[in-house]
Write a protein that holds these residues in place. Structure first.
Motif, mmCIF file in Angstrom:
data_model
loop_
_atom_site.group_PDB
_atom_site.id
_atom_site.type_symbol
_atom_site.label_atom_id
_atom_site.label_comp_id
_atom_site.label_asym_id
_atom_site.label_seq_id
_atom_site.Cartn_x
_atom_site.Cartn_y
_atom_site.Cartn_z
ATOM 1 N N GLN A 2 51.675 80.776 31.267
ATOM 2 C CA GLN A 2 50.339 81.311 31.495
ATOM 3 C C GLN A 2 49.623 81.582 30.176
ATOM 4 O OE1 GLN A 2 48.975 81.481 34.678
ATOM 5 N NE2 GLN A 2 47.150 81.636 33.389
ATOM 6 N N GLU A 3 50.376 82.039 29.166
ATOM 7 C CA GLU A 3 49.794 82.253 27.839
ATOM 8 C C GLU A 3 49.270 80.939 27.255
ATOM 9 O OE1 GLU A 3 52.775 84.011 25.409
ATOM 10 O OE2 GLU A 3 52.787 85.935 26.462
ATOM 11 N N ILE A 4 50.048 79.860 27.448
ATOM 12 C CA ILE A 4 49.648 78.543 26.937
ATOM 13 C C ILE A 4 48.373 78.065 27.633
ATOM 14 C CG2 ILE A 4 50.330 76.110 26.810
ATOM 15 C CD1 ILE A 4 53.266 77.141 26.631
ATOM 16 N N ILE A 5 48.350 78.186 28.974
ATOM 17 C CA ILE A 5 47.162 77.772 29.735
ATOM 18 C C ILE A 5 45.939 78.579 29.307
ATOM 19 C CG2 ILE A 5 46.120 77.713 32.033
ATOM 20 C CD1 ILE A 5 48.152 75.499 31.576
ATOM 21 N N ASN A 6 46.099 79.888 29.159
ATOM 22 C CA ASN A 6 44.974 80.753 28.775
ATOM 23 C C ASN A 6 44.427 80.397 27.398
ATOM 24 O OD1 ASN A 6 45.129 82.158 31.175
ATOM 25 N ND2 ASN A 6 46.368 83.828 30.345
ATOM 26 N N ALA A 7 45.336 80.046 26.475
ATOM 27 C CA ALA A 7 44.891 79.686 25.121
ATOM 28 C C ALA A 7 44.022 78.437 25.157
ATOM 29 C CB ALA A 7 46.099 79.483 24.213
ATOM 30 N N PHE A 8 44.414 77.457 25.957
ATOM 31 C CA PHE A 8 43.625 76.227 26.042
ATOM 32 C C PHE A 8 42.338 76.442 26.834
ATOM 33 C CE2 PHE A 8 47.655 74.280 24.794
ATOM 34 C CZ PHE A 8 47.216 73.335 23.888
ATOM 35 N N LEU A 9 42.400 77.304 27.868
ATOM 36 C CA LEU A 9 41.181 77.615 28.609
ATOM 37 C C LEU A 9 40.163 78.302 27.707
ATOM 38 C CD1 LEU A 9 42.590 78.941 32.034
ATOM 39 C CD2 LEU A 9 41.317 76.813 31.648
ATOM 40 N N LYS A 10 40.646 79.239 26.913
ATOM 41 C CA LYS A 10 39.751 79.999 26.036
ATOM 42 C C LYS A 10 39.073 79.100 25.004
ATOM 43 C CE LYS A 10 41.308 82.760 22.787
ATOM 44 N NZ LYS A 10 41.986 83.888 22.112
ATOM 45 N N LYS A 48 38.715 70.837 16.308
ATOM 46 C CA LYS A 48 38.628 72.249 15.912
ATOM 47 C C LYS A 48 39.170 73.157 17.012
ATOM 48 C CE LYS A 48 34.650 71.903 12.790
ATOM 49 N NZ LYS A 48 33.229 72.266 12.594
ATOM 50 N N ARG A 49 38.758 72.876 18.238
ATOM 51 C CA ARG A 49 39.225 73.706 19.356
ATOM 52 C C ARG A 49 40.732 73.582 19.536
ATOM 53 N NH1 ARG A 49 35.802 71.910 24.311
ATOM 54 N NH2 ARG A 49 35.254 70.079 23.082
ATOM 55 N N LEU A 50 41.231 72.362 19.391
ATOM 56 C CA LEU A 50 42.672 72.141 19.526
ATOM 57 C C LEU A 50 43.426 72.879 18.424
ATOM 58 C CD1 LEU A 50 44.973 70.693 20.973
ATOM 59 C CD2 LEU A 50 44.560 68.703 19.504
ATOM 60 N N ARG A 51 42.903 72.834 17.211
ATOM 61 C CA ARG A 51 43.548 73.541 16.093
ATOM 62 C C ARG A 51 43.607 75.039 16.344
ATOM 63 N NH1 ARG A 51 41.030 75.531 11.469
ATOM 64 N NH2 ARG A 51 39.210 74.203 11.807
ATOM 65 N N HIS A 52 42.508 75.603 16.839
ATOM 66 C CA HIS A 52 42.488 77.048 17.138
ATOM 67 C C HIS A 52 43.520 77.397 18.210
ATOM 68 C CE1 HIS A 52 39.198 77.850 14.514
ATOM 69 N NE2 HIS A 52 38.286 77.192 15.227
ATOM 70 N N ALA A 53 43.597 76.572 19.262
ATOM 71 C CA ALA A 53 44.532 76.843 20.363
ATOM 72 C C ALA A 53 45.973 76.781 19.883
ATOM 73 C CB ALA A 53 44.304 75.850 21.498
ATOM 74 N N LEU A 54 46.299 75.748 19.114
ATOM 75 C CA LEU A 54 47.670 75.583 18.633
ATOM 76 C C LEU A 54 48.067 76.709 17.681
ATOM 77 C CD1 LEU A 54 47.730 71.710 17.977
ATOM 78 C CD2 LEU A 54 48.645 72.950 19.947
ATOM 79 N N GLN A 55 47.140 77.083 16.817
ATOM 80 C CA GLN A 55 47.450 78.149 15.861
ATOM 81 C C GLN A 55 47.668 79.476 16.589
ATOM 82 O OE1 GLN A 55 45.611 77.299 12.248
ATOM 83 N NE2 GLN A 55 45.456 79.410 11.566
ATOM 84 N N GLU A 56 46.901 79.694 17.645
ATOM 85 C CA GLU A 56 47.044 80.926 18.422
ATOM 86 C C GLU A 56 48.393 80.996 19.140
ATOM 87 O OE1 GLU A 56 44.931 82.821 22.403
ATOM 88 O OE2 GLU A 56 43.701 81.644 21.017
ATOM 89 N N LEU A 57 48.937 79.841 19.521
ATOM 90 C CA LEU A 57 50.174 79.804 20.298
ATOM 91 C C LEU A 57 51.438 79.925 19.459
ATOM 92 C CD1 LEU A 57 49.180 77.078 22.900
ATOM 93 C CD2 LEU A 57 49.639 79.500 23.369
ATOM 94 N N GLY A 65 51.337 70.286 16.333
ATOM 95 C CA GLY A 65 50.069 69.784 15.811
ATOM 96 C C GLY A 65 50.239 69.063 14.485
ATOM 97 N N GLN A 66 51.120 69.585 13.634
ATOM 98 C CA GLN A 66 51.374 68.937 12.355
ATOM 99 C C GLN A 66 52.014 67.569 12.553
ATOM 100 O OE1 GLN A 66 53.734 71.997 10.483
ATOM 101 N NE2 GLN A 66 51.957 73.022 9.600
ATOM 102 N N ILE A 67 52.933 67.473 13.522
ATOM 103 C CA ILE A 67 53.555 66.177 13.822
ATOM 104 C C ILE A 67 52.509 65.216 14.393
ATOM 105 C CG2 ILE A 67 55.225 64.996 15.284
ATOM 106 C CD1 ILE A 67 56.521 66.538 13.035
ATOM 107 N N ALA A 68 51.638 65.744 15.283
ATOM 108 C CA ALA A 68 50.602 64.899 15.891
ATOM 109 C C ALA A 68 49.655 64.346 14.824
ATOM 110 C CB ALA A 68 49.821 65.691 16.930
#
Length: 557
Positions: free
Chosen positions: A13-21, A56-65, A73-76
């Motif tokens: 749920q934390e992961i889903i919320n981070a991407f939703l946000k 940018k949004r993806l970077r923020h979400a990954l860093q938050e998680l 993200g670094q591998i991607a």
């Protein structure tokens, strides 16, 4: 089991919320991970759908998680064959900005792992960390022997958090492969499995220590390359104690100039060291960014942080070197053969279209000098073309391409005129010469003969199994015409080569018998006034040369 399920549910749920946000509600809805598409919140205002903003949004979400997703993200960011360039540019900015762990907790971890008090273990131990990351942080200390060391201490409970994240990622990958075509074609499950194995190694500091020592052995005779010493008596899975090395970061150009260092020589040594690891040893530093390379007095190079390593076997080394040489020569047919030998040209590939795209790629570099060509850039373009034609690129090659790109950006600061493409050429040519050395040809040819004989020995058993399967009506065939022709062609080459070898062997035995017989009888062997032994020897020699030439020309040693 219940506790694990609750933990997974909460974290999911934390992961889903981070991407939703961060504005990915539509994406999650399309994947079937949310029941409905939520409305954009105030935090999403101003976001557009272009790749840069998505990045940018993806970077923020990954860093938050946290650490697992930052590392993902670094591998991607190394998969330029999969991820758009604008998103990669944002993912490369991923930094592990984290709060430091209080010293009281660091003390507890160190004393638990090393089974004594810090005061008894070290002469001194600095409370303020030298550096902090999401997995661990580094402290300066002094051993009882007086040696200054850097002690890397893993964060508390990090392994449990990472394992939970990895289990969730595996479940997500399975869900996506079952429900989406693109995930199945990209083999997301395999990617997550490889990522998990690599990341688990990073959580074991003993693995990093052994990697450092392995690289140190590579350069044992090269005094201008330095690898910090590992102190195993003060190291565990959660603690790594290594020699403290003080130098100037390789990207601190002003500092290098003030110290009077030779930047051209440093650039040459850094690149030489990397390709020596890649193309000669097959085990290389996977993340040679400026923070992991320090310059010591006398222009010596010191590599740090061996958590991410790349591996490349002899076969892949040869293919990589061949690919570079063919790129330089503009030989698209040679490149096509390499992709075929690597097993990347599957039955769905349109070889004509692929060759045409390769020719277009090479045409863009026509009449461009090597000094102006980015090796990492052209490799990534090549990988993008390959992926467009549904080829599964080996992970080792993507790690290598990322390392080369990072290396090029570092070296360009030291010496803007330095050409990595020119620097790799001697290594590639040396590798090809070694590949075609007579002794290597003989060894590889003998290995092929043994493998072919084993195939023949197993034919009766395999044929029995085949007839049994046919008798039970369970035989399924899924061979298209292109596959059938390829298989028949290979079988034909194998059978012809074996037949020729047997004829040559029989002829040689016959000639040896004639020679021995004539020697015993004390007479020369003449047949109708014809010197049969001399002529037979010449024929046998020519047959042998022809056999070696045909094997050599086939490219399958």
């Amino acid at each position: 089991m219940l506790k694990k399920r609750i933990r997974h549910t909460r974290r999911f749920q934390e992961i889903i919320n981070a991407f939703l946000k961060n504005g990915f509600s539509h994406f999650l809805f399309r994947l079937g991970l949310t029941d409905r598409e939520t409305k954009r919140g105030e935090e999403e205002e101003g976001w557009s759908t272009n790749d840069q903003d998505v990045g940018k949004r993806l970077r923020h979400a990954l860093q938050e998680l946290g650490p697992t997703f930052v590392k993902l993200g670094q591998i991607a960011s190394s998969r330029r064959d999969l991820v758009p360039a604008e998103i990669i540019h944002e993912l490369e900015k991923l930094q592990e900005h984290v709060e430091t762990v209080p010293f009281s907790i660091i003390r507890m971890i160190v004393e638990t792992e090393l089974e004594d008090t810090i005061e008894n273990i070290f002469n001194s131990f600095k409370e303020e960390p030298l550096a902090a990351a999401s997995i661990g942080q580094v402290h300066l200390a002094e051993l009882p022997s007086g040696e200054r060391v850097a002690v890397k201490v893993q964060r508390p409970n990090i392994k449990q958090t990472v394992e939970t994240d990895l289990e969730i990622l595996h479940e997500l990958a399975s869900f996506l492969e079952e429900n989406t075509v693109w995930a199945k074609s990209y083999r997301i499950k395999d990617m997550i499995r490889e990522f998990s194995e690599s990341f688990r190694d990073e959580l074991d500091y003993k693995v990093e220590g052994r990697s450092a020592e392995r690289v140190a052995k590579q350069f044992i005779k090269q005094t201008h390359i330095r690898i910090p010493k590992i102190y195993w008596d003060f190291s565990t899975q959660k603690i790594l104690t290594m020699e403290m090395v003080q130098g100037i970061r390789v990207n601190d150009i002003d500092g290098l100039d003030e110290a009077g260092y030779d930047r051209k020589l440093i650039a040459d040594r850094v690149v030489d060291a990397m390709f020596y690891q890649v193309l000669e040893k097959g085990f290389f530093h996977g993340d040679p960014h400026p923070g992991n390379i320090y310059i010591l007095p006398d222009n010596r190079i010191c590599f740090l942080d061996f958590g991410m390593m790349g591996r490349i076997n002899d076969r892949l080394k040869f293919h990589f070197a061949s690919l570079i040489i063919n790129l330089q020569q503009g030989d698209t047919k040679g490149m096509m053969k390499i992709f075929s030998d690597m097993g990347l040209l599957n039955e769905d590939a349109n070889t004509s279209a692929f060759q045409r795209d390769l020719e277009d790629l090479i045409a863009t570099y026509y009449d461009v000098s090597l000094e102006e060509v980015s090796l990492g850039g052209i490799i990534n373009e090549l990988l993008e073309v390959a992926f467009q034609h549904k080829m599964q690129i080996p992970t080792e090659i993507t790690i290598l391409s990322k390392a080369i790109l990072t290396l090029e950006s570092t070296v360009s600061l030291l010496d803007p005129t330095f050409s990595v493409m020119s620097a790799v050429e001697p290594f590639g040519k040396k590798l090809l010469l070694e590949r075609y050395h007579p002794m290597n040809i003989i060894q590889n040819s003998w290995r092929d003969v043994v493998e072919n004989i084993e195939i023949l020995l197993h034919l009766p058993k395999d044929f029995k199994k085949l007839t049994s399967t046919v008798g039970k009506g369970k035989l399924k065939l899924d061979i298209n015409v292109q596959q059938l022709q390829t298989i028949l062609g290979r079988l034909d080459r194998i059978s012809n080569r074996l037949s020729f070898s047997i004829i040559l062997l029989a002829f040689s035995i016959l000639m040896v018998g004639l020679i021995i017989g004539s020697a015993i009888a004390g007479q020369t062997n003449l047949l109708w006034r014809f010197p049969i032994i001399e002529a037979g020897s010449i024929i046998a020699t020519l047959m042998f040369i022809f056999l070696i030439f045909s094997i050599f020309r086939s490219g399958r040693m």
